[in-house]
Design a protein around this motif. Structure first.
Motif, PDB file in Angstrom:
ATOM      1  N   ARG A 211       0.849  -1.196   0.000  1.00  0.00           N
ATOM      2  CA  ARG A 211       0.000   0.000   0.000  1.00  0.00           C
ATOM      3  C   ARG A 211       0.880   1.240   0.000  1.00  0.00           C
ATOM      4  O   ARG A 211       1.972   1.257   0.590  1.00  0.00           O
ATOM      5  CB  ARG A 211      -0.891   0.021   1.241  1.00  0.00           C
ATOM      6  N   ILE A 212       0.395   2.278  -0.669  1.00  0.00           N
ATOM      7  CA  ILE A 212       1.127   3.547  -0.707  1.00  0.00           C
ATOM      8  C   ILE A 212       1.361   4.051   0.713  1.00  0.00           C
ATOM      9  O   ILE A 212       2.430   4.582   1.026  1.00  0.00           O
ATOM     10  CB  ILE A 212       0.359   4.594  -1.532  1.00  0.00           C
ATOM     11  N   GLU A 213       0.388   3.857   1.585  1.00  0.00           N
ATOM     12  CA  GLU A 213       0.520   4.328   2.965  1.00  0.00           C
ATOM     13  C   GLU A 213       1.704   3.663   3.673  1.00  0.00           C
ATOM     14  O   GLU A 213       2.416   4.303   4.448  1.00  0.00           O
ATOM     15  CB  GLU A 213      -0.776   4.063   3.745  1.00  0.00           C
ATOM     16  N   ASP A 214       1.904   2.370   3.380  1.00  0.00           N
ATOM     17  CA  ASP A 214       3.019   1.663   4.007  1.00  0.00           C
ATOM     18  C   ASP A 214       4.361   2.185   3.489  1.00  0.00           C
ATOM     19  O   ASP A 214       5.309   2.379   4.263  1.00  0.00           O
ATOM     20  CB  ASP A 214       2.909   0.163   3.742  1.00  0.00           C
ATOM     21  N   ALA A 216       4.907   5.135   2.219  1.00  0.00           N
ATOM     22  CA  ALA A 216       5.082   6.497   2.718  1.00  0.00           C
ATOM     23  C   ALA A 216       5.599   6.488   4.152  1.00  0.00           C
ATOM     24  O   ALA A 216       6.451   7.305   4.523  1.00  0.00           O
ATOM     25  CB  ALA A 216       3.753   7.249   2.633  1.00  0.00           C
ATOM     26  N   ARG A 217       5.111   5.545   4.937  1.00  0.00           N
ATOM     27  CA  ARG A 217       5.580   5.451   6.331  1.00  0.00           C
ATOM     28  C   ARG A 217       7.051   5.056   6.367  1.00  0.00           C
ATOM     29  O   ARG A 217       7.831   5.587   7.175  1.00  0.00           O
ATOM     30  CB  ARG A 217       4.727   4.437   7.092  1.00  0.00           C
ATOM     31  N   SER A 222       4.156  11.945   4.210  1.00  0.00           N
ATOM     32  CA  SER A 222       2.726  11.753   4.026  1.00  0.00           C
ATOM     33  C   SER A 222       2.511  11.049   2.690  1.00  0.00           C
ATOM     34  O   SER A 222       3.357  11.138   1.784  1.00  0.00           O
ATOM     35  CB  SER A 222       2.001  13.094   4.021  1.00  0.00           C
ATOM     36  N   PRO A 223       1.388  10.334   2.506  1.00  0.00           N
ATOM     37  CA  PRO A 223       1.152   9.643   1.229  1.00  0.00           C
ATOM     38  C   PRO A 223       1.194  10.569   0.022  1.00  0.00           C
ATOM     39  O   PRO A 223       1.777  10.210  -1.016  1.00  0.00           O
ATOM     40  CB  PRO A 223      -0.232   9.029   1.421  1.00  0.00           C
ATOM     41  N   SER A 224       0.625  11.748   0.127  1.00  0.00           N
ATOM     42  CA  SER A 224       0.610  12.658  -1.030  1.00  0.00           C
ATOM     43  C   SER A 224       2.011  13.166  -1.338  1.00  0.00           C
ATOM     44  O   SER A 224       2.418  13.232  -2.511  1.00  0.00           O
ATOM     45  CB  SER A 224      -0.341  13.827  -0.773  1.00  0.00           C
ATOM     46  N   PHE A 226       4.820  11.660  -0.522  1.00  0.00           N
ATOM     47  CA  PHE A 226       5.609  10.522  -0.987  1.00  0.00           C
ATOM     48  C   PHE A 226       5.376  10.269  -2.471  1.00  0.00           C
ATOM     49  O   PHE A 226       6.323  10.082  -3.235  1.00  0.00           O
ATOM     50  CB  PHE A 226       5.246   9.276  -0.180  1.00  0.00           C
ATOM     51  N   HIS A 227       4.116  10.251  -2.876  1.00  0.00           N
ATOM     52  CA  HIS A 227       3.791   9.972  -4.276  1.00  0.00           C
ATOM     53  C   HIS A 227       4.435  11.004  -5.188  1.00  0.00           C
ATOM     54  O   HIS A 227       5.006  10.670  -6.234  1.00  0.00           O
ATOM     55  CB  HIS A 227       2.270   9.962  -4.473  1.00  0.00           C
TER      56      HIS A 227
END
Length: 301
Positions: A211-214, A216-217, A222-224, A226-227
């Motif tokens: 997951r993007i959230e993982d 990013a962590r 933050s996810p945004s 990081f992307h």
């Protein structure tokens, strides 16, 4: 004149130690020599952090949506593991493409960065550099590269002298035009260093659901954010990057271990053979079976 003389010597050294078409591992750790006597079709390769210096010819590298061309006296510097599509675009039997590739060591870069930061000479980095770039080699860098390849003629000296020359090459790169890439990777706390941590995780866990959230962590963003930074660094989204890693390994499994397309797809994380085939055809412009037959024919030749 010194620059031209060293480049001519480097060309002659590579030609002698890479006498035929292909890639040649050497007695110097992390040093590979490359020779191509004709232009090539695009080749999908996973590059490690590395430095490529062209002594003769020209090559095009595509990283995601970004395309770069480097030629005689030019270098490609890659700061993190990256899927790259490369094609030799200028070479012949009389004037082959000749190149050296040196894998870079993050520990050496971190040590050099620490020494440089103590001197206060580190230039301010740009806000968001990409993870790869090209530059014209300086006379000092070409000289160091020639001395490294020259050690192949004195194997008794490699263990003592090669690490010194390799360290010098790291230094020349980190203080040169593309030094920002390596300095930020070595820093670890820069945006590029943070993305490097996520890339390292993806390279080790490409077959697992992600997951993007993982990610990013892992990167500490933050996810945004990081992307955005991931796409700036790699010219790909995180999921596109993971797909490239999966396809690279699936191709290896089909060729080296004889797995079927379905078996290779499952091994690299696909639940659906049809989805694997679609992604494969999108990236390599042909379905897995046709691609495998082509690669087997090339190996036989």
């Amino acid at each position: 004149m010194t620059n031209l003389t060293n480049l001519t010597e480097l060309k002659q050294l590579i030609a002698r130690h890479a006498p035929d078409e292909g890639f040649f591992d050497t007695a110097v750790p992390a040093l590979t020599l490359i020779r191509s006597q004709a232009v090539s079709d695009p080749v999908h390769t996973l590059y490690d952090p590395s430095f490529c210096l062209v002594a003769s010819g020209r090559k095009r590298a595509r990283i995601g949506s970004r395309e770069m061309v480097y030629e005689t006296g030019g270098c490609l510097v890659v700061g993190i593991d990256l899927p790259i599509i490369g094609a030799v675009i200028e070479a012949s039997a009389d004037e082959p493409y000749l190149c050296l590739k040196l894998s870079l060591d993050r520990g050496t870069m971190a040590d050099l960065l620490l020494q440089d930061s103590r001197s206060g000479d580190a230039p301010p980095p740009p806000e968001r550099p990409g993870a790869a770039g090209i530059l014209a080699a300086t006379p000092e860098l070409i000289d160091a590269a020639a001395r490294l390849v020259r050690l192949l003629d004195a194997p008794q000296d490699i263990a003592v002298l090669a690490p010194l020359v390799v360290r010098e090459i790291h230094y020349r790169l980190m203080t040169g035009p593309q030094g920002t890439i390596l300095r930020q990777i070595a820093s670890g706390e820069s945006h590029l260093g943070q993305i490097g941590r996520a890339v390292a995780y993806l390279c080790d866990n490409y077959a697992a659901p992600t997951r993007i959230e993982d990610l990013a962590r892992i990167a500490g963003m933050s996810p945004s954010s990081f992307h955005e930074h991931f796409r700036t660094a790699t010219a790909m989204s995180p999921l596109q990057f993971r797909t490239r890693l999966r396809m690279h390994e699936a191709r290896r499994l089909m060729v080296a271990e004889g797995l079927s397309a379905a078996e290779a797809g499952f091994r690299v994380g696909y639940d659906s053979p049809s989805q694997f085939s679609r992604d494969h055809a999108r990236i390599y412009s042909r379905p897995p079976r046709r691609d495998l037959l082509r690669m087997q024919a090339e190996q036989a030749y």
